[in-house]
Scaffold this active site. Structure first.
Site, PDB file in Angstrom:
ATOM      1  N   HIS A 156       0.833  -1.219   0.000  1.00  0.00           N
ATOM      2  CA  HIS A 156       0.000   0.000   0.000  1.00  0.00           C
ATOM      3  C   HIS A 156       0.866   1.268   0.000  1.00  0.00           C
ATOM      4  O   HIS A 156       0.439   2.297   0.494  1.00  0.00           O
ATOM      5  CB  HIS A 156      -0.936   0.047   1.214  1.00  0.00           C
ATOM      6  CG  HIS A 156      -1.666  -1.225   1.463  1.00  0.00           C
ATOM      7  ND1 HIS A 156      -2.901  -1.506   0.946  1.00  0.00           N
ATOM      8  CD2 HIS A 156      -1.316  -2.331   2.169  1.00  0.00           C
ATOM      9  CE1 HIS A 156      -3.289  -2.715   1.330  1.00  0.00           C
ATOM     10  NE2 HIS A 156      -2.346  -3.234   2.062  1.00  0.00           N
ATOM     11  N   SER A 277      14.273  22.199 -15.924  1.00  0.00           N
ATOM     12  CA  SER A 277      13.068  23.003 -16.115  1.00  0.00           C
ATOM     13  C   SER A 277      13.468  24.326 -16.731  1.00  0.00           C
ATOM     14  O   SER A 277      14.538  24.860 -16.436  1.00  0.00           O
ATOM     15  CB  SER A 277      12.391  23.233 -14.765  1.00  0.00           C
ATOM     16  OG  SER A 277      11.604  24.407 -14.805  1.00  0.00           O
ATOM     17  N   LYS A 283      15.592  22.256 -10.701  1.00  0.00           N
ATOM     18  CA  LYS A 283      14.909  21.037 -11.126  1.00  0.00           C
ATOM     19  C   LYS A 283      15.784  20.050 -11.879  1.00  0.00           C
ATOM     20  O   LYS A 283      16.598  20.427 -12.710  1.00  0.00           O
ATOM     21  CB  LYS A 283      13.743  21.409 -12.038  1.00  0.00           C
ATOM     22  CG  LYS A 283      12.546  21.869 -11.272  1.00  0.00           C
ATOM     23  CD  LYS A 283      11.804  20.701 -10.681  1.00  0.00           C
ATOM     24  CE  LYS A 283      10.315  20.979 -10.665  1.00  0.00           C
ATOM     25  NZ  LYS A 283       9.555  19.783 -10.421  1.00  0.00           N
ATOM     26  N   GLU A 290       9.149   8.942 -16.733  1.00  0.00           N
ATOM     27  CA  GLU A 290       7.750   9.351 -16.926  1.00  0.00           C
ATOM     28  C   GLU A 290       7.276   9.031 -18.351  1.00  0.00           C
ATOM     29  O   GLU A 290       6.142   8.599 -18.560  1.00  0.00           O
ATOM     30  CB  GLU A 290       7.597  10.855 -16.665  1.00  0.00           C
ATOM     31  CG  GLU A 290       7.793  11.222 -15.200  1.00  0.00           C
ATOM     32  CD  GLU A 290       7.861  12.733 -14.993  1.00  0.00           C
ATOM     33  OE1 GLU A 290       6.938  13.427 -15.419  1.00  0.00           O
ATOM     34  OE2 GLU A 290       8.844  13.203 -14.412  1.00  0.00           O
TER      35      GLU A 290
END
Ligand code: ARG
Length: 464
Positions: A156, A277, A283, A290
């Site tokens: 979980h 970024s 970043k 992704e």
């Protein structure tokens, strides 16, 4: 417009119809396989006396010339032809004259395209298998180096019990090993040659289908000519296997994305596999992970498209089946690309062992072992579970770990606790004592690594 079938028509095809119908834009991808299939066909025709030796040699030479010219960019596959089959045939006739018109004897584009696609898919399966194998080798290396790297195992997405990085990687090893198994199964099942099935009902020429099959390294000839030209099961199986591969990659990517966050810092993705970024200078984003996760939808989509296209198709060939190509090619290219990039990302990723171990120490991952300790002292498990639950509550209030409690504090909750509790719930013990088959203990994992080594050694590039 260059077509193979103008004879019975009195009007030109409308340009839009022609464009809509044409497949050259994508079936050019298997020009090599189309020529390879034609060469085998011609050899068989000559063996059977349907073509003379001289005709065979001329056609083979012509086909070889086309192949070389395309490979060397001397000949361009242009949209002026309807499909790759027309392109090759028209070029052959241009090169060697009327003899070229004999190439299509005893053959239809229906069995030809079925063959081309199978040849192409066979090559792609082999290549994909090699990429999965590379990933398995990478995982094995990480496992070998991290037999004692402790980290929390989750259920979980909540800390559950301590495991090792080797054990966690080992779970993925199993998944990708099964993926290879699926690719092998598909290859084996599909490896029958459809050529010689004609349009749907075979042919009256005395073709030796077994011979053609042998020349093209198939295990034999397909057994029903109608099925041969309309079977796309193997594509559905492959799309399903690829969906599973990319689902595995996607799960792995999701974990890497989480592990790479500032909160976790279990891993650091290499600069070469990260992006920045345009506005936030601090970043370093896990874009590759992704994107792999994102591309999963596209591969699933191809599977559903293919299933839907085949649904309700009457026997035998229908033009609907031409739709099999673009989506399958796209799914294959996507999965191959993702496998290669993912392997590169994982093999260059830095694992923060300190962070992993630190995290495993917090979050009561050793609570089960505290309960097992009490069971060892004769307390029934259900009671032990309750006692440790109270320990956890106590620790939560004081914001400490089980390891930080004094013996007095332990005894206040249950007198059964002795000095040896600390040893029993130490990270090392929690992990290393788990040595049943498949468990994370180094002893159990070493046996797995040994077995993996043998498996990897026996996996060579030419596997079928
Ligand atoms: N381009 C077709 C396909 O991909 C080849 C077979 C064409 N056969 C036919 N009878 N139109 O399926």
């Amino acid at each position: 417009m260059a077509q193979l079938w103008g004879g019975r028509f009195t009007k030109e095809t409308d340009q839009l119809v022609y464009n809509f119908n044409a497949s050259i834009g994508f079936d050019r991808k298997f020009y090599r396989q189309d020529i390879q299939g034609s060469m085998a066909h011609v050899r068989m025709l000559a063996k059977q006396g349907i073509l003379t030796e001289d005709e065979k040699d001329k056609i083979l030479e012509g086909l070889q010339g086309i192949l070389e010219d395309v490979e060397n960019h001397r000949l361009e596959i242009t949209e002026e032809y309807e499909d790759i089959h027309s392109f090759v045939e028209a070029n052959l006739i241009q090169r060697i004259g009327d003899t070229g018109k004999k190439l299509h004897t005893g053959r239809s584009r229906n069995d030809q395209v079925a063959l081309d696609m199978k040849l192409y898919i066979r090559d792609e399966i082999r290549e994909m298998d090699g990429l999965v194998l590379e990933l398995l080798r990478t995982l094995q290396k990480i496992m070998e180096e991290n037999l004692h790297t402790y980290m929390p195992g989750f259920t979980h997405l909540q800390k559950a019990q301590p495991i090792t990085l080797a054990h966690h990687m080992g779970a993925y090893f199993e998944m990708f090993r099964r993926d290879r198994g699926r690719l092998h199964d598909i290859y084996q099942r599909m490896n029958l040659c459809p050529l010689g099935s004609g349009a749907l009902a075979g042919t009256t020429y005395p073709l030796d289908r077994e011979y053609t099959a042998k020349l093209l390294e198939f295990d034999g000839a397909t057994r029903n000519s109608m099925d041969s030209v309309s079977d796309r099961d193997y594509l559905i199986e492959l799309l399903s296997a690829m969906s599973t591969i990319i689902m595995h990659l996607s799960r792995f990517c999701e974990e890497i994305i989480i592990w790479n966050t500032n909160e976790y810092q279990f891993v650091e993705i290499d600069d070469a596999y990260s992006t920045g970024s345009s506005i936030m200078p601090q970043k370093k984003n896990p874009d590759i992970a992704e994107l792999v996760r994102g591309k999963t939808g596209r591969v699933y989509g191809a599977l559903i498209s293919m299933l839907t296209t085949m649904k309700g198709l009457p026997l035998a060939y229908n033009k609907d089946m031409q739709e099999d190509k673009e989506l399958t090619f796209d799914a294959i290219d996507t999965v191959k690309g993702c496998l290669a990039l993912f392997t590169g990302m994982v093999s260059t990723m830095r694992f923060r062992k300190d962070r992993m171990e630190e995290s495993a120490k917090n979050g009561f991952t050793n609570a089960t072992d505290a309960a097992d300790y009490l069971v060892g002292k004769g307390v029934p498990f259900r009671d032990a579970h309750g006692i440790v639950g109270r320990l956890v509550l106590y620790c939560l209030e004081k914001n400490i770990a089980l390891d930080d409690m004094t013996l007095e504090e332990y005894k206040a909750i249950s007198p059964v606790f002795e000095e040896d509790i600390y040893e029993a719930i130490s990270m090392k013990n929690c992990v290393e004592k788990r040595n049943t088959i498949g468990a994370p203990g180094a002893e159990a994992m070493s046996r797995v690594l040994e077995e993996n080594r043998k498996y990897l050694e026996s996996s060579s590039a030419d596997w079928v």
